[in-house]
Design an enzyme around this catalytic site. Structure first.
Site, mmCIF file in Angstrom:
data_model
loop_
_atom_site.group_PDB
_atom_site.id
_atom_site.type_symbol
_atom_site.label_atom_id
_atom_site.label_comp_id
_atom_site.label_asym_id
_atom_site.label_seq_id
_atom_site.Cartn_x
_atom_site.Cartn_y
_atom_site.Cartn_z
ATOM 1 N N SER A 114 7.334 -44.784 15.390
ATOM 2 C CA SER A 114 7.808 -45.560 16.533
ATOM 3 C C SER A 114 7.747 -47.009 16.110
ATOM 4 O O SER A 114 7.003 -47.361 15.184
ATOM 5 C CB SER A 114 6.903 -45.340 17.753
ATOM 6 O OG SER A 114 7.132 -46.324 18.745
ATOM 7 N N TYR A 147 -1.220 -45.281 22.548
ATOM 8 C CA TYR A 147 -0.002 -44.912 21.822
ATOM 9 C C TYR A 147 0.150 -45.756 20.561
ATOM 10 O O TYR A 147 0.458 -45.237 19.480
ATOM 11 C CB TYR A 147 1.208 -45.098 22.731
ATOM 12 C CG TYR A 147 2.509 -44.625 22.134
ATOM 13 C CD1 TYR A 147 2.826 -43.272 22.097
ATOM 14 C CD2 TYR A 147 3.437 -45.528 21.617
ATOM 15 C CE1 TYR A 147 4.026 -42.828 21.558
ATOM 16 C CE2 TYR A 147 4.632 -45.098 21.079
ATOM 17 C CZ TYR A 147 4.927 -43.747 21.054
ATOM 18 O OH TYR A 147 6.117 -43.318 20.513
#
Length: 275
Positions: free
Chosen positions: A142, A155
């Site tokens: 990501s 995250y």
């Protein structure tokens, strides 16, 4: 077709980016096993792609699920050339200050069980088959693996850990198996879900106005779709063009790292000269 004769296993392939990867791999000639928790998503893939797909319903937090997926892949297609670790969850930008004290350990464990341990278990289960095929592994990272703000503290920490995992596995497995990562930015049409421990399991990132949020900050001027990201996974899975490629992470996020201090990009000025 760039993946003719190749066999892949995609985790989290029943929806969103994973589904786009599976669709593209089949279109490029590959046969694909898919490990996903959604029986409905797997059935939709089977109806669309027929015998080119083997679906395995399971939990990426379970080594047994990964081993079953690998075994059924090899049983159906004779080998495994490429592992794509893609299943994940999001924390909806939840900051540390907003995580209740009594939930922080549970939320941490859930995030890392899926987003980090899930990849480690996939790698462990796939290793013997990948060794036999001299294949490769690709893990979805990501832009949160490079920058703050792509997720909350859990995250972002998890995606930084995945980059470390990629580099370590590339070291441990080279030169027999290549290991790389792809780090998308915001994905239009993604079905990435939230943490159950924070009562976010019914939320999907698809409800975020990503295009409106990103078009003013990305040099590309817009967020990309899952289908537009899938091509990079094809390239990383090919053999002939990627011999030197291992331990790399493609920062594939619309140019977030090159945006300017005051403007995302200056390409509009070219219109004055050439438009």
């Amino acid at each position: 077709m760039r993946l003719e004769g190749e066999v892949a296993l995609v985790t989290g392939g029943g929806a969103g980016l994973g589904r786009a990867i599976v669709d593209r791999y089949v279109a490029e000639g590959a046969r694909v096993a898919v490990l996903d928790k959604s029986a409905a998503g797997l059935e939709a893939l089977r109806k669309l792609h027929g015998d080119a797909i083997v679906g395995v319903e399971g939990d990426v937090r379970s080594l047994d699920s990964h081993r079953e997926a690998v075994a059924r892949c090899v049983e159906a297609f004779g080998k495994l050339d490429c592992l794509v670790g893609n299943a994940g969850v999001w924390d909806y930008l939840t900051q540390l200050v907003d995580i209740p004290d009594d939930l922080i350990s549970e939320a941490f464990e859930e995030m890392f069980e899926v987003n980090v341990k899930g990849y480690i278990l996939a790698a462990k289960a796939a290793l013997p088959a990948l060794y036999q095929s001299k294949g490769s592994a690709i893990f979805t990272v990501s832009n949160a693996g490079f920058y703050p703000g792509g997720g909350g503290v859990l995250y972002t920490a998890g995606k930084h850990a995945v980059i470390g995992l990629i580099k370590q596995l590339a070291h441990e497995w080279g030169p027999r198996i290549r290991v790389n990562g792809i780090a998308p930015g915001g994905i239009l049409g993604s079905d990435l879900r939230g943490l159950k421990s924070l009562d976010l399991q019914d939320k999907s990132i698809s409800t975020f106005p990503l295009d409106d949020m990103l078009k003013s900050v990305l040099p590309t001027g817009r967020a990309a779709t899952a289908e537009e990201y899938a091509g990079a996974y094809v390239f990383f899975a090919t053999r002939g063009d990627t011999v030197p490629l291992t331990g790399s992470v493609l920062n594939f996020d619309g140019g977030m790292g090159v945006r300017g201090l005051f403007e995302a990009s200056l390409g509009a000025q070219l219109d004055k000269h050439f438009g």
